[in-house]
Scaffold this active site. Structure first.
Site, PDB file in Angstrom:
ATOM      1  N   ASP A 271       0.844  -1.157   0.033  1.00 39.46           N
ATOM      2  CA  ASP A 271       0.014   0.161   0.069  1.00 39.46           C
ATOM      3  C   ASP A 271       0.894   1.240  -0.120  1.00 39.46           C
ATOM      4  OD1 ASP A 271      -2.321  -1.309  -0.321  1.00 39.46           O
ATOM      5  OD2 ASP A 271      -2.996  -0.814   2.001  1.00 39.46           O
ATOM      6  N   LYS A 272       0.261   2.401  -0.096  1.00 43.47           N
ATOM      7  CA  LYS A 272       1.122   3.650  -0.241  1.00 43.47           C
ATOM      8  C   LYS A 272       0.753   4.266   1.002  1.00 43.47           C
ATOM      9  CE  LYS A 272      -0.770   7.207  -2.590  1.00 43.47           C
ATOM     10  NZ  LYS A 272      -1.018   8.205  -1.687  1.00 43.47           N
TER      11      LYS A 272
END
Length: 783
Positions: free
Chosen positions: A293-294
């Site tokens: 994920d970011k």
């Protein structure tokens, strides 16, 4: 608002009813001792003691029982240390609940909830106690952990909820009706899972155990046949055979495996990594691709409002004012908090209104919606993804083009945007675009270097995000993720999935505009080529995190994801993932060293005794000496759980064939020098058989422990020493063996000082020969 409780009332109820927890059934000391007494090594030692008594060797019998007690005591002590550490890890996994106490919302530990408390739960949160719904906003609950039904159930006001289920969607206000042992199903929220599927590494060690057991039994059968032919005493023979099995079979395997893994887990916890599924450690050591994920991993997860764009006659203050109304009803997340903080900064007082309906945002709707009555007029407010909000608005061509242009410009600069719209009435139709809010979430300064480190250490990385391709491209370019190559959801849908190979993932820096079901499919496909790690934070990440070889819940993840993930990261950032992978490789390496050493030692002992037994018709060691060697070996073996190791820059894999070659070489060196020493003692020095037995006892103990220094590292043994625990355990056991040999205590005879000195010099010389054998096999410790 329902009154709820005061802190004083809650404290009284807590004292009366106890904490909101289900006490785990811990085995008593009696049960632990009984379990150890019934273990294979305990039963064999007990039988050896009985045979010694029958043979009239009362001292040997009592001493073997003493050794049995010492062995159990050490095992219980180490297991207790590990169990206490696991308890502390469980405490770090405790759930925080939003509770209405003292007329204000506050976050409290779930264990401190009492009957009468009013709590608010949102999507992804585990229900911490039984309760009754006071308010429900499009609420659905997954009760699969309680009833086995996989589909969520819609819930309304006055419905009952039970501890252990979780909120699948929506937001609810719940009044607690039962806690702890009084709950209907009595479910523990979540904890470190010690009972889990068997890892490949565990299977490998068990295969070693089976091989050595078979080798020991073959030697016993062969020697028994020879001794029976030579009319040896049956009881004496049984005692010796049993002793050989004790020394040759790795009966300490369960203890060693448990300690290495559990103390490894403790080390990981110091890096803010909680391992829930212990067998996941082997998979983690082998991870060679990360789908990350970011938000909160590559970025700081500190959302701030960078800019505001107003439309259709609205002002900047209007944009924030409308957004703040809905944000006050959403679950507490960084975006809502940023909007609320901006409203306070602009001194925007919340208007008076009555809430009619509220629909929380989720990954499918991609927007949150609230319907209110303000000044006797119904009003709909929606906030969410710009494209989704725009599709429900009336925009002329010029405004639409300006809207799209501004979103694209902001995205190229790395800013995420959300849109705000409103309309009179109760339906999301023909809405007015109030404005855009540009959100900033700065990349972590260490993200670039960590990703580079992971790549250099054999772990590919791709970003998986719901953000649009421009934002994803901006991030990949900053992180040098394959020159910013980005695959969008639309592109994925046009690809023939059967044509996707490993290179497709290697050459994709990011997957953008991805929905949870897309992430799940990507992980399933990646697992065909890699050992995949994936992280997530929301309830919709649940299928993907479960599907990965190693599923990780990030620090700000919803509680249901933390309760399901293999690993929970207690600090933000990608560096903690790096730490988890590297530390797990060290654990893997410690087990490798154990297996290499154990095969070599058992091979050396069994073959040496078998050859001399066949030639001379007698064991070169007494039964008590063999048992002493086995137990003296166990102490350094257990200390390997604390050993200092180095790791390779590639995922950990064991070449079984090459390891067997190296361990056999070590073993053959041991057999050769043992036979040569016997020849010197017997044919040249003409020593008495009892002195030879004591000589052999000292030699096997000293040289065996010196082998740990050799097997411990790929480097020359003097260039990389083991940990202090290993050094002290080997030194002390070697000193103990030397004292026994010098005094003759428990030995057939005592040794003279010159004989002891010769054994030490002999063992040290052959230690260097073992060192040279590293050059003849590719199977080496990565250290």
């Amino acid at each position: 608002m329902v009154p709820g409780l005061s802190s004083t009332q809650a404290q009284l109820l807590l004292q009366k009813n106890g904490r909101n927890e289900i006490p785990e059934k811990q085995p008593s000391l009696f049960q632990k001792v009984t379990k150890n007494l019934l273990s294979p090594i305990a039963l064999m030692l007990f039988l050896a003691s009985i045979l010694s008594f029958i043979l009239g060797k009362n001292f040997d019998g009592y001493f073997i029982l003493f050794l049995l007690i010492i062995n159990i005591a050490i095992t219980l002590w180490q297991e207790n240390k590990a169990d206490n550490a696991i308890k502390k890890l469980n405490q770090r996994l405790e759930q925080k609940i939003k509770v209405w106490r003292d007329q204000k919302w506050q976050y409290l530990n779930a264990r401190s909830l009492v009957v009468g408390d009013v709590i608010q739960l949102a999507s992804g949160e585990i229900i911490p106690a039984d309760g009754q719904i006071l308010e429900a906003h499009h609420l659905s609950v997954n009760e699969s952990a309680l009833t086995g039904e996989s589909l969520p159930k819609d819930k309304k006001e006055n419905d009952d909820l039970f501890s252990g289920a979780y909120i699948a969607s929506g937001v609810g206000l719940i009044k607690i009706t039962a806690t702890g042992v009084h709950t209907r199903f009595g479910q523990t929220l979540f904890s470190v899972d010690k009972v889990s599927k068997q890892s490949l590494l565990e299977k490998d060690i068990i295969n070693i155990s089976q091989f050595l057991t078979l080798l020991s039994l073959l030697a016993v059968v062969l020697l028994t046949t020879v001794f029976i032919i030579k009319k040896a005493s049956i009881l004496e023979l049984l005692t010796l055979d049993l002793s050989l099995i004790i020394a040759g079979v790795p009966v300490s395997l369960p203890t060693v495996m448990t300690l290495i893994i559990e103390f490894g887990v403790i080390n990981l916890s110091q890096k803010n990594v909680i391992v829930r599924r212990l067998s996941a450690l082997q998979d983690l050591a082998n991870v060679n691709f990360l789908l990350t994920d970011k938000t909160g991993t590559l970025t700081k997860n500190q959302i701030s409002i960078q800019d505001i764009y107003a439309y259709d006659g609205f002002t900047h203050n209007d944009v924030i004012a409308y957004a703040a109304i809905l944000a006050s009803f959403e679950s507490d997340n960084p975006i809502d908090m940023a909007i609320s903080e901006k409203a306070q900064e602009l001194h925007l007082n919340p208007p008076r209104f009555t809430k009619i309906d509220f629909i929380p945002a989720d990954s499918l709707r991609k927007r949150g919606t609230i319907i209110i009555n303000k000044n006797h007029r119904n009003l709909v407010i929606s906030i969410g993804a710009p494209q989704v909000i725009a599709s429900r608005c009336r925009l002329d061509q010029a405004t639409r083009e300006k809207f799209i242009r501004e979103i694209e410009t902001l995205a190229k600069d790395g800013y995420r945007t959300i849109a705000v719209a409103t309309v009179n009435g109760t339906e999301e139709k023909k809405m007015k675009m109030v404005g855009l809010i540009a959100l900033s979430d700065t990349l972590r300064p260490e993200a670039k270097s960590v990703i580079q480190f992971l790549k250099e250490n054999g772990v590919g990385v791709s970003l998986v995000t719901g953000d649009n391709s421009a934002i994803a491209k901006n991030v990949t370019q900053q992180l040098i993720l394959d020159e910013g190559s980005v695959i969008t959801k639309n592109t994925l849908e046009r690809i023939n999935w059967s044509s996707i190979d490993a290179q497709f993932f290697y050459h994709t820096g990011a997957f953008a505009e991805i929905l949870p079901e897309d992430k799940f499919k990507l992980i399933q496909k990646a697992k065909q080529f890699f050992v995949v790690a994936a992280n997530g934070d929301g309830i919709n990440d649940l299928p993907a995190v479960k599907a990965a070889n190693v599923g990780m819940a990030v620090n700000n993840a919803v509680t249901v994801l933390k309760s399901t993930a293999d690993i929970v990261l207690l600090s933000e950032g990608i560096s903690v993932i790096k730490d988890a992978i590297i530390e797990s490789r060290k654990i893997f390496e410690r087990i490798y060293i154990y297996s290499l050493y154990r095969i070599s030692e058992s091979f050396r002992l069994i073959i040496t005794i078998a050859i001399l037994g066949i030639i001379y018709g007698s064991y070169p060691l007494t039964a008590l000496q063999i048992i002493l060697i086995a137990l003296l070996n166990d102490i350094p073996i257990i200390s390997l759980a604390f050993d200092i190791v180095k790791t390779t820059n590639r995922p950990a894999k064991i070449n079984v064939k090459s390891r067997f070659v190296l361990s056999s070489l070590y073993g053959l060196v041991g057999v050769a020098n043992s036979l040569l020493l016997f020849f010197i003692a017997n044919k040249i020095w003409h020593l008495d058989w009892k002195i030879i037995q004591t000589l052999y006892f000292l030699k096997l103990t000293v040289s065996g422990h010196m082998l740990i220094y050799v097997a411990h590292t790929k480097q020359r043994w003097w260039q990389f020493f083991p940990s202090r625990e290993v050094v002290w355990s080997t030194v002390l056991t070697q000193i103990a063996a030397t004292i026994l040999a010098f005094t003759g205590f428990l030995m057939p005879s005592r040794l003279l000082l010159w004989q002891i000195a010769f054994v030490w010099i002999w063992a040290f010389f052959w230690m260097q020969i073992s060192e040279i054998t590293k050059s003849f096999s590719p199977a080496q410790s990565p250290n």
